[in-house]
Every structure is written in C-alpha cells, then in structure tokens.
Design a protein around this motif. Structure first.
Motif, PDB file in Angstrom:
ATOM      1  N   GLY A   1     126.028  -3.917  -2.430  1.00 24.81           N
ATOM      2  CA  GLY A   1     127.104  -4.841  -2.096  1.00 24.81           C
ATOM      3  C   GLY A   1     127.204  -5.048  -0.604  1.00 24.81           C
ATOM      4  O   GLY A   1     126.287  -4.686   0.153  1.00 24.81           O
ATOM      5  N   ILE A   2     128.284  -5.617  -0.162  1.00 26.61           N
ATOM      6  CA  ILE A   2     128.521  -5.854   1.259  1.00 26.61           C
ATOM      7  C   ILE A   2     129.060  -4.575   1.888  1.00 26.61           C
ATOM      8  O   ILE A   2     129.981  -3.961   1.333  1.00 26.61           O
ATOM      9  N   PRO A   3     128.468  -4.119   2.995  1.00 24.91           N
ATOM     10  CA  PRO A   3     128.989  -2.906   3.640  1.00 24.91           C
ATOM     11  C   PRO A   3     130.482  -3.039   3.953  1.00 24.91           C
ATOM     12  O   PRO A   3     130.923  -4.062   4.493  1.00 24.91           O
ATOM     13  N   PHE A   4     131.216  -2.003   3.603  1.00 28.24           N
ATOM     14  CA  PHE A   4     132.674  -1.963   3.798  1.00 28.24           C
ATOM     15  C   PHE A   4     133.363  -3.103   3.042  1.00 28.24           C
ATOM     16  O   PHE A   4     134.480  -3.487   3.386  1.00 28.24           O
ATOM     17  N   GLY A   5     132.670  -3.647   2.030  1.00 24.52           N
ATOM     18  CA  GLY A   5     133.237  -4.745   1.256  1.00 24.52           C
ATOM     19  C   GLY A   5     133.063  -4.515  -0.227  1.00 24.52           C
ATOM     20  O   GLY A   5     132.890  -3.381  -0.697  1.00 24.52           O
ATOM     21  N   PRO A   6     133.097  -5.580  -0.995  1.00 25.84           N
ATOM     22  CA  PRO A   6     133.000  -5.446  -2.461  1.00 25.84           C
ATOM     23  C   PRO A   6     131.608  -5.013  -2.905  1.00 25.84           C
ATOM     24  O   PRO A   6     130.603  -5.283  -2.242  1.00 25.84           O
ATOM     25  N   GLU A   7     131.547  -4.330  -4.054  1.00 21.78           N
ATOM     26  CA  GLU A   7     130.300  -3.907  -4.651  1.00 21.78           C
ATOM     27  C   GLU A   7     129.876  -4.917  -5.714  1.00 21.78           C
ATOM     28  O   GLU A   7     130.681  -5.352  -6.523  1.00 21.78           O
ATOM     29  N   PHE A   8     128.598  -5.281  -5.685  1.00 26.95           N
ATOM     30  CA  PHE A   8     128.081  -6.232  -6.656  1.00 26.95           C
ATOM     31  C   PHE A   8     127.599  -5.530  -7.931  1.00 26.95           C
ATOM     32  O   PHE A   8     127.792  -6.022  -9.038  1.00 26.95           O
ATOM     33  N   VAL A   9     126.937  -4.390  -7.769  1.00 28.52           N
ATOM     34  CA  VAL A   9     126.419  -3.654  -8.904  1.00 28.52           C
ATOM     35  C   VAL A   9     126.443  -2.175  -8.568  1.00 28.52           C
ATOM     36  O   VAL A   9     126.279  -1.789  -7.403  1.00 28.52           O
ATOM     37  N   SER A  10     126.662  -1.343  -9.575  1.00 23.59           N
ATOM     38  CA  SER A  10     126.752   0.100  -9.366  1.00 23.59           C
ATOM     39  C   SER A  10     125.974   0.816 -10.463  1.00 23.59           C
ATOM     40  O   SER A  10     125.906   0.342 -11.606  1.00 23.59           O
ATOM     41  N   PHE A  11     125.367   1.953 -10.118  1.00 25.95           N
ATOM     42  CA  PHE A  11     124.543   2.711 -11.055  1.00 25.95           C
ATOM     43  C   PHE A  11     124.947   4.173 -11.019  1.00 25.95           C
ATOM     44  O   PHE A  11     125.344   4.700  -9.981  1.00 25.95           O
ATOM     45  N   ASP A  12     124.811   4.815 -12.166  1.00 27.90           N
ATOM     46  CA  ASP A  12     124.946   6.255 -12.237  1.00 27.90           C
ATOM     47  C   ASP A  12     123.647   6.879 -11.727  1.00 27.90           C
ATOM     48  O   ASP A  12     122.566   6.604 -12.241  1.00 27.90           O
TER      49      ASP A  12
END
Length: 304
Positions: A136-147
């Motif tokens: 995602g954008i640093p210090f901003g929103p996350e686009f995708v996340s993984f375990d």
C-alpha cells in the motif's frame, strides 16, 4: 679476399644423439597410487559394514526419489533467482548513479557477510517479526494484506534464502565478467548511438559470458549440494529423505551412501553440461586444455 672452402664430410660435426630424460619419480608415484587404489577398492568391496544390498534397495526408493525431485527443483529455481538478481545487482554496482551503486554494495555486504543457515532460519521465522505483510501507500491505506505464515511457507523460505544469497555471489561474478570487456567496446557502441541498455545486451554481455560461465557452473554445482542445508528448517529434499529413513531403520551409512551417489551423479552431469556451455561461449578464442598449457606435448622429432 680469400675464399673459405666448405667443410668436408670428415670435418662436419656429428649429429647429437639425445637421450630421453628418465622420470623414475613418475613410475614411483604411479605405483604408490595403484597400490592405494587397490586397497581402497578392496576395502569397499569386502567391508560388510557398507551393506551394499541395503544401498541398492533404497537407491530408487520412492521417498528418496521425491527428495531428489525437490532438490532439483530447488536448485533450478534458486539459481534462476540468483542469476537474475546477480545481473541486476552487478549492473547497479557498475552504475554511475551513487545511490544504485551503494544499494548494491550494501546488499552484497549483507548477504555475503551472514551465514546461509542464519538466512534460511530468518526467512522461515519471518512471521515472528512481521505477522502480516501488506502492500500500500507508506503511512497510508493498505491495498492488500497477507498472512506471513501462509505466504512464506517452507519452500518459499528455502527459495528466498538460497536465491537471495546466491544473487550476492553472482553479482560479483557478473561484475568481474563485465569489467573484463574492454572499455573501448562500450565507447564504440556509444559513438554509434546505442543506449547503455543496448550496449550491455548486445555488446558487453555476450563477450562477458566467456568469463561468467565457468564460475556460474561452479556455483550451480555448489547450489546442488548447498540445498542440503534446508534440513535445518525441515524441508523435504534428498538429504532430509534419507535422514528420515535411517532414523527409523538405523542404517545410517548405507542411506548416506545413497544420498552421496545421487549427488555425485548429478554433479557429474552438471560438469558435462558446463563443459559444453563453456566450449560454446569460448568459440573463436585460442584456448587449449589446461593440461595442454601446463604440460605441452613434445614433438617426437625433437630431442628430450
């Protein structure tokens, strides 16, 4: 002036009768080696502790073949990551951009300066440091996340540990090959209007391959055997497979011989392939065999 008459047949010197040099040390060395070889073959064939029937029984056992397959896959993919990463790092290291050069130097320093086993363990336990990985954008929103535990499994940890470590060594090999090409080649290509990328791809890299291929072949052979280190994180490869077998039947030596036999076979095949690749990229160069350069054959008509 007085004329000098040619010498008569009696006055001419007789041809030198050269006596070949004797080499008794060679025959002594051959005899000693022959005796040692006979002793070795005798002890291998007559010592019952080798348990050759058990070696033959497990040589083509399904668990061993599965481990062998995983070893080959891991070697191929790790070398692919290492070669691609090494070329990129070498180009960055030779770049006039100080940021790219510094990043490449830092990477090489880090991955060559720490043990490979430590790197394998680090990638295997990456979830302890980062439970989740996100983009995602640093210090901003996350686009995708993984375990992290699901993303970095045992195979991925092995591939990252072996491939990224190999990239650091391949970077120095490729850098040495690129620097072996005369600078005038790049200058001539630049005078013809070729970009740096075109010069590298069409002019410099093809000539550097003659220097890059031999150590790359050695690294491939070394990678085949280095894959045995993934036993520290429990990945099922050739050595792990035989360890699991002899941990139940306690036939340690025969199972280790099985693993050694497969490693020797694969190393021999890779050595043959390396020879032909070197010969292909060495076309047009006046290079003989190493033994021919060190010990040139004597013309039988010449005296010893």
């Amino acid at each position: 002036m007085t004329e000098v008459s040619p010498p008569s047949e009696r006055e001419r010197p007789k041809p030198i009768e050269a006596v070949p040099v004797r080499h008794p040390g060679r025959w002594v060395a051959v005899a000693v080696l022959a005796v040692l070889a006979a002793m070795f073959v005798n002890t291998v064939l007559t010592n019952p502790n080798f348990r050759w029937p058990i070696v033959g029984e497990y040589l083509f056992a399904p668990p061993v073949l599965n481990g062998l397959r995983n070893t080959l896959i891991l070697t191929l993919l790790a070398m692919l990551v290492g070669i691609v990463g090494g070329v990129a790092l070498a180009v960055m290291r030779l770049s006039p951009n100080p940021v790219l050069s510094s990043v490449s130097a830092l990477y090489i320093w880090l991955f060559r300066g720490t043990p490979l086993i430590a790197q394998l363990l680090f990638w295997n336990f990456l979830a302890a440091l980062y439970p989740r990985l996100s983009l995602g954008i640093p210090f901003g929103p996350e686009f995708v996340s993984f375990d992290t535990n699901q993303l970095i499994n045992q195979f991925a940890a092995c591939l990252l540990g072996l491939g990224l470590n190999e990239a650091a060594y391949m970077a120095e090999i490729v850098r040495g090959g690129l620097q072996s090409v005369d600078q005038g080649q790049s200058e001539a290509a630049g005078a013809l209007g070729m970009s740096r990328a075109q010069t590298l791809r069409r002019i410099v890299l093809p000539q550097a391959m003659r220097v890059i291929i031999p150590p790359t072949g050695n690294e491939t052979i070394s990678m085949l055997k280095t894959t045995s280190l993934v036993v520290v994180i429990g990945y099922f490869e050739l050595l792990t497979s035989v360890q699991r077998i002899y941990s139940t039947n306690f036939q340690t030596i025969p199972l280790l011989i099985v693993a050694a036999a497969w490693y020797l076979l694969l190393t021999s095949l890779l050595s043959v392939g390396q020879y032909y690749v070197e010969r292909y990229y060495g076309r047009g160069t006046n290079r003989g065999q190493t033994g021919a350069r060190l010990f040139p054959r004597r013309n039988p008509e010449q005296p010893a």
